[in-house]
Design a protein around this motif. Structure first.
Motif, PDB file in Angstrom:
ATOM      1  N   ASN A  77      -6.036  18.911  27.924  1.00 19.59           N
ATOM      2  CA  ASN A  77      -6.521  20.083  28.668  1.00 19.59           C
ATOM      3  C   ASN A  77      -5.614  20.447  29.849  1.00 19.59           C
ATOM      4  OD1 ASN A  77      -7.209  17.998  30.413  1.00 19.59           O
ATOM      5  ND2 ASN A  77      -9.414  18.189  30.049  1.00 19.59           N
ATOM      6  N   LEU A  78      -4.469  19.755  29.960  1.00 22.71           N
ATOM      7  CA  LEU A  78      -3.460  20.123  30.948  1.00 22.71           C
ATOM      8  C   LEU A  78      -2.077  19.810  30.378  1.00 22.71           C
ATOM      9  CD1 LEU A  78      -2.376  20.972  33.708  1.00 22.71           C
ATOM     10  CD2 LEU A  78      -2.866  18.661  34.543  1.00 22.71           C
ATOM     11  N   VAL A  79      -1.228  20.836  30.304  1.00 28.82           N
ATOM     12  CA  VAL A  79       0.154  20.673  29.869  1.00 28.82           C
ATOM     13  C   VAL A  79       1.065  20.869  31.069  1.00 28.82           C
ATOM     14  CG1 VAL A  79       2.019  21.654  28.478  1.00 28.82           C
ATOM     15  CG2 VAL A  79      -0.260  21.371  27.485  1.00 28.82           C
ATOM     16  N   LEU A  80       1.915  19.881  31.337  1.00 32.59           N
ATOM     17  CA  LEU A  80       2.931  19.977  32.379  1.00 32.59           C
ATOM     18  C   LEU A  80       4.237  20.406  31.723  1.00 32.59           C
ATOM     19  CD1 LEU A  80       2.160  16.677  34.331  1.00 32.59           C
ATOM     20  CD2 LEU A  80       1.329  18.989  34.835  1.00 32.59           C
ATOM     21  N   ILE A  91      -1.951  25.166  32.038  1.00 33.22           N
ATOM     22  CA  ILE A  91      -0.511  24.889  32.031  1.00 33.22           C
ATOM     23  C   ILE A  91      -0.025  24.905  33.476  1.00 33.22           C
ATOM     24  CG2 ILE A  91       1.781  25.629  31.274  1.00 33.22           C
ATOM     25  CD1 ILE A  91       0.447  27.100  28.949  1.00 33.22           C
ATOM     26  N   ILE A  92       0.765  23.900  33.855  1.00 31.47           N
ATOM     27  CA  ILE A  92       1.471  23.904  35.135  1.00 31.47           C
ATOM     28  C   ILE A  92       2.959  23.816  34.826  1.00 31.47           C
ATOM     29  CG2 ILE A  92       1.843  22.764  37.345  1.00 31.47           C
ATOM     30  CD1 ILE A  92      -0.947  21.631  37.199  1.00 31.47           C
ATOM     31  N   SER A  93       3.711  24.833  35.242  1.00 33.78           N
ATOM     32  CA  SER A  93       5.139  24.905  34.943  1.00 33.78           C
ATOM     33  C   SER A  93       5.974  24.662  36.190  1.00 33.78           C
ATOM     34  CB  SER A  93       5.493  26.274  34.361  1.00 33.78           C
ATOM     35  OG  SER A  93       4.973  26.425  33.058  1.00 33.78           O
ATOM     36  N   PHE A  94       7.136  24.045  35.971  1.00 41.12           N
ATOM     37  CA  PHE A  94       8.085  23.758  37.041  1.00 41.12           C
ATOM     38  C   PHE A  94       9.439  24.361  36.667  1.00 41.12           C
ATOM     39  CE2 PHE A  94       4.889  20.483  36.868  1.00 41.12           C
ATOM     40  CZ  PHE A  94       4.522  20.299  38.193  1.00 41.12           C
ATOM     41  N   GLU A  95       9.931  25.277  37.508  1.00 40.14           N
ATOM     42  CA  GLU A  95      11.190  25.970  37.227  1.00 40.14           C
ATOM     43  C   GLU A  95      11.899  26.235  38.555  1.00 40.14           C
ATOM     44  OE1 GLU A  95      14.427  27.559  36.307  1.00 40.14           O
ATOM     45  OE2 GLU A  95      13.169  26.853  34.657  1.00 40.14           O
ATOM     46  N   PRO A  96      13.116  25.674  38.769  1.00 44.35           N
ATOM     47  CA  PRO A  96      13.758  25.761  40.085  1.00 44.35           C
ATOM     48  C   PRO A  96      14.557  27.025  40.380  1.00 44.35           C
ATOM     49  CG  PRO A  96      15.033  24.360  38.630  1.00 44.35           C
ATOM     50  CD  PRO A  96      13.802  24.751  37.859  1.00 44.35           C
ATOM     51  N   ILE A  97      14.941  27.818  39.362  1.00 47.43           N
ATOM     52  CA  ILE A  97      15.780  29.002  39.605  1.00 47.43           C
ATOM     53  C   ILE A  97      14.880  30.157  40.055  1.00 47.43           C
ATOM     54  CG2 ILE A  97      17.443  30.596  38.608  1.00 47.43           C
ATOM     55  CD1 ILE A  97      18.067  28.472  36.492  1.00 47.43           C
ATOM     56  N   PRO A  98      15.074  30.692  41.268  1.00 49.67           N
ATOM     57  CA  PRO A  98      14.132  31.680  41.819  1.00 49.67           C
ATOM     58  C   PRO A  98      13.852  32.871  40.913  1.00 49.67           C
ATOM     59  CG  PRO A  98      15.645  30.952  43.517  1.00 49.67           C
ATOM     60  CD  PRO A  98      16.147  30.356  42.232  1.00 49.67           C
ATOM     61  N   GLU A  99      14.901  33.541  40.409  1.00 48.60           N
ATOM     62  CA  GLU A  99      14.670  34.746  39.610  1.00 48.60           C
ATOM     63  C   GLU A  99      14.015  34.427  38.272  1.00 48.60           C
ATOM     64  OE1 GLU A  99      19.167  33.796  39.234  1.00 48.60           O
ATOM     65  OE2 GLU A  99      17.543  33.599  40.706  1.00 48.60           O
TER      66      GLU A  99
END
Length: 209
Positions: free
Chosen positions: A12-15, A37-45
């Motif tokens: 019930n939670l995808v990282l 869903i919790i997403s991690f993305e470092p590039i601002p645009e």
């Protein structure tokens, strides 16, 4: 299928670590996953584009940050095609593999350990997807106590290296076994352009033993 794996573990939670513009999140939504869903993305645009997609596909949260072994900042090599961006240097093979992997600029990116987010994992059945172009082992080093909530892990692993100083396939499998996970599913991701009978990378789903 991956959808069957998520359902069988009552995820019930995808990282989504190394989310880019949400390709993985959209894929699992299309295949029936309706959880968080919790997403991690470092590039601002790129993160901003991802936020717009996440708004239309809730529940989905986006953090503009990279994940690694320690909190801090690292130089991120941003490619013309952002999917090839990495904290690591590319090998000589990479440009031959795809011309759009060429370096566009270098960004000073914020990096955190995953266990900074442990409060968001409490009581959840978690699936961890890591696609960070060679830094997967560092992300796993920062998982810490979050590991007890994780039921499955998806890693993109190399058969032929696109980035320098990354682990071998067999090293990755051994590392996951030490963490209590074994391979459940394997799928080819892409192939060597002049040798289509040979793979470059594989998506490997690991299950808790």
């Amino acid at each position: 299928s991956l959808a069957r794996f998520l359902e069988s573990r009552k995820i019930n939670l995808v990282l989504d670590v190394g989310a880019n513009i949400g390709q993985f999140g959209l894929k699992i939504r299309k295949r029936g996953y309706r959880g968080e869903i919790i997403s991690f993305e470092p590039i601002p645009e790129v993160a901003e584009k991802l936020r717009q997609i996440a708004i239309r596909n809730q529940p989905w949260t986006v953090h503009q940050v990279g994940l690694g072994a320690a909190d801090g900042e690292l130089d991120l090599n941003v490619s013309e095609n952002s999917v090839f961006s990495s904290f690591l240097r590319q090998t000589d093979f990479t440009r031959d593999f795809d011309e759009s992997s060429a370096l566009a600029y270098v960004l000073k990116a914020r990096v955190q350990r995953l266990d900074n987010y442990i409060s968001q994992l409490v009581g959840k059945s978690v699936f961890l997807k890591i696609d960070v172009q060679g830094l997967e082992s560092q992300v796993l080093s920062g998982v810490g106590e979050c590991m007890q909530s994780i039921e499955g892990i998806l890693l993109e692993l190399p058969a032929k290296h696109l980035y320098e100083n990354t682990w071998l396939f067999e090293e990755a499998v051994a590392a996951l076994r030490r963490l209590g996970f074994v391979i459940a599913q394997v799928r080819p991701v892409n192939r060597i352009p002049n040798d289509l009978a040979s793979i470059v990378e594989l998506d490997c789903v690991f299950r808790r033993v």
